[in-house]
Design a protein around this motif. Structure first.
Motif: not given
Length: 616
Positions: A146-147, A150, A352-354, A424, A427-428, A433
């Motif tokens: 999950t991201q 915003d 994991h993105r976060s 960051l 990843s986001n 992806q």
């Protein structure tokens, strides 16, 4: 490559075998909520220390119907001495609860600040937990995490602005704070899942606090070497969790196994993060001890062996498969300390993105500070390589950074300045992806502060012909040293127009800030390759950046700058009929050069020169 192939093959086999599998309701093993009544007595099972599952007695007090819509909670109190000593502790989530030999559910909730520890606790009924497996028991191969924040709305640049905070407002509408933040003692809460970490860097933790709060994470200090037991039993009542980081740096978020059937298990009695169909490694664990507290007791645990894959993360429970696990991202760190000794450390982090950026950074900072002093004058030279997994959309899969950090503060702070921003952003990113292949850090530490401010600029004259060389003298003011003079040459471009131009000498930190002010649309990428290109535009901060510029406007179109277009052409390309694709620049850069020094440079100085083709 071989490991990746074996994982993909194993995952395919698991997908075929478990896509439609689920834990079936068995009335002989499970007791439905309809049979649970106040006053009934039973036994719970959990680990208080080591890997030994101990039983404790409890008594049903009441039942909350629709605690959440469609989810009911059984409330009970612990009555045996071993439970009374600690109460319900963070990490006990998932502890199986039995009445008359039938499983009724998992310990999952409690009230804070109970008078006699947390003897009153909530139980998630087993029928809700079993239903979690109905979502399917195959890993989600497209899962990337999950991201929760915003990154683009408040920066206005799809998050590509290192001068703006990427978590800009801790109280913004993007962050729903957990109940712990509000100290509401009259509300019941799910038990937190402690994250035992080997070294917690305070600066990094302050930055990532919103992330940890968002996911109800409670960082605890844990030994970096892990547990004295490297392999724990895989059975009900044992510790289970997600090892976010393994190796010389560890981070382990843990709860308890509720039920195992064949190669499938359910645990926690509540969600991990509520991400649905996931694909994360899970491991067993070892309990060092429980910290008893009236506010909220916590079990401090370390990960043992990897045991399988977490595949479902739902409101009532998590569910996983015992067997193979998804691969980690390897991080290597080599550091020469002030005594000349070379230290080699390594760890690996989940995908994991976060959490990937967070644990890569926190781990690197923690290891650096463990090898060095935490607060003294020092200089840390950093050579970092971020390698991405090759894919058709990506033209350049490797990013390299060379930087020097000098300060009288935290030694690990230099790692933050290099790693946080690109990790960051990658990843986001909103374009495609990307997967991290590996991270390599090579560091050298000196016990001296090497910094200098740009004090003064001086040129040999004010009027120059195009193509003529400017003899520039820059005076630096080093930290606790005498003034230093740098003699530098820079050439006026042959196509420089007559008139005033600005000569600036600045630090590598100031230069990108000026560029963002001059041409903001240059820093709003339109695809992954433009983003990578921006991230690779990294100036070594021991260099003085020299720039010749004009006040003449230019134009940025789809992330690319055009500086020499006629005004008529720019007017057509920047039509009033559309917005977002193009925009004017506030000035034009004619020429840029760099000059290496022995110091980390700060500040900026500018002066104006005259370009005159008839100058003598």
């Amino acid at each position: 490559m071989k490991k990746a192939f074996l994982f993909i093959f194993a995952t395919f086999c698991l997908t075929v075998c478990y896509a439609h599998a689920q834990i079936k309701w068995d009335a002989a093993k499970f007791m439905p909520l309809s049979e649970v009544k106040p006053g009934m007595k039973g036994k719970g099972y959990t680990v208080f220390s080591g890997t030994t599952v101990e039983e404790f007695d409890f008594e049903v007090v009441s039942v909350y119907y629709d605690r959440f819509p469609g989810l009911h909670i059984v409330w009970a109190k612990g009555v045996s001495d071993n439970f009374k000593k600690t109460g319900s502790a963070g990490g006990m989530s998932g502890s199986p609860m039995y009445i008359n030999g039938r499983l009724i559910g998992a310990l999952s909730r409690s009230y804070r600040n109970q008078r006699e520890h947390a003897n009153l606790f909530g139980i998630t009924p087993i029928e809700f937990m079993v239903k979690v497996t109905e979502f399917g028991m195959a890993p989600n191969l497209s899962y990337q995490g999950t991201q929760p924040f915003d990154f683009g709305t408040e920066t206005g640049t799809a998050g590509v602005s290192p001068t703006a905070p990427l978590f800009p407002n801790y109280n913004s509408r993007y962050i729903q704070q957990p109940l712990d933040d509000f100290q509401m003692d009259d509300l019941s809460e799910r038990l937190p899942l402690p994250v035992a970490m080997s070294g917690v860097n305070s600066d990094a933790m302050r930055f990532y606090k919103p992330l940890f709060d968002k996911f109800n994470l409670m960082p605890l200090e844990s030994p970096g070497g892990g547990s004295p037991v490297k392999k724990s039993p895989i059975k009900q009542g044992q510790i289970i969790g997600v090892p976010y980081a393994r190796g010389d740096y560890t981070a382990f978020r843990s709860g308890t196994i509720t039920y195992i059937e064949g190669n499938q298990l359910i645990a926690y009695g509540h969600s991990r993060d509520g991400e649905g169909n996931v694909n994360l490694p899970i491991s067993g664990g070892y309990a060092h001890f429980i910290i008893p507290s009236i506010s909220r007791s916590l079990r401090v645990s370390s990960a043992t062996q990897l045991i399988g894959t977490l595949v479902q993360d739902r409101q009532a429970a998590i569910a996983g498969i015992i067997g193979g696990h998804p691969p980690y991202i390897p991080v290597t760190l080599s550091m020469e300390t002030v005594d000349g000794e070379l230290h080699h450390k390594s760890y690996e982090v989940i995908r994991h993105r976060s959490f990937t950026p967070a644990y890569i950074e926190i781990g690197a900072e923690s290891l650096v500070e463990a090898l060095a002093f935490s607060s003294a004058d020092h200089t840390l030279s950093i050579d970092a390589t971020i390698t991405l997994k090759a894919q058709p959309e990506l033209l350049s899969p490797e990013l390299t950074y060379k930087s020097v950090y000098t300060s009288g503060g935290s030694t690990g702070g230099g790692i933050t300045r290099v790693l946080r921003y690109p990790l960051l952003q990658l990843s986001n990113n909103p374009y495609t992806q990307v997967e991290f292949e590996k991270i390599a850090l090579n560091l050298k530490l000196e016990d001296k502060r090497r910094s200098a401010w740009i004090e003064r600029l001086q040129v040999d004259k004010l009027r120059y012909r195009p193509g003529e060389t400017v003899n520039l003298m820059i005076t630096l003011r080093p930290y606790l040293e005498h003034l230093k003079t740098e003699n530098i040459k820079i050439t006026i471009p042959d196509d420089a127009p007559d008139g005033l131009i600005t000569l600036s000498a600045m630090s590598a930190t100031t230069y990108p800030q000026r560029q963002r002010s001059r041409a903001p649309l240059n820093f709003r990428p339109k695809n992954i390759n433009q983003l990578v290109k921006l991230l690779q535009q990294h100036e070594t901060n021991t260099h003085i950046i020299l720039e010749l510029s004009l006040t003449q406007p230019g134009l940025t179109v789809q992330g690319e700058e055009f500086s020499d277009l006629p005004i008529s052409v720019m007017s057509v390309m920047n039509s009033a009929k559309q917005v977002g694709e193009s925009g004017y620049t506030f000035g034009t850069a004619l020429h840029r050069d760099t000059h290496a020094t022995n110091y980390v440079i700060y500040g900026i100085r500018s002066l104006e020169l005259v370009v005159d083709r008839n100058a003598q």
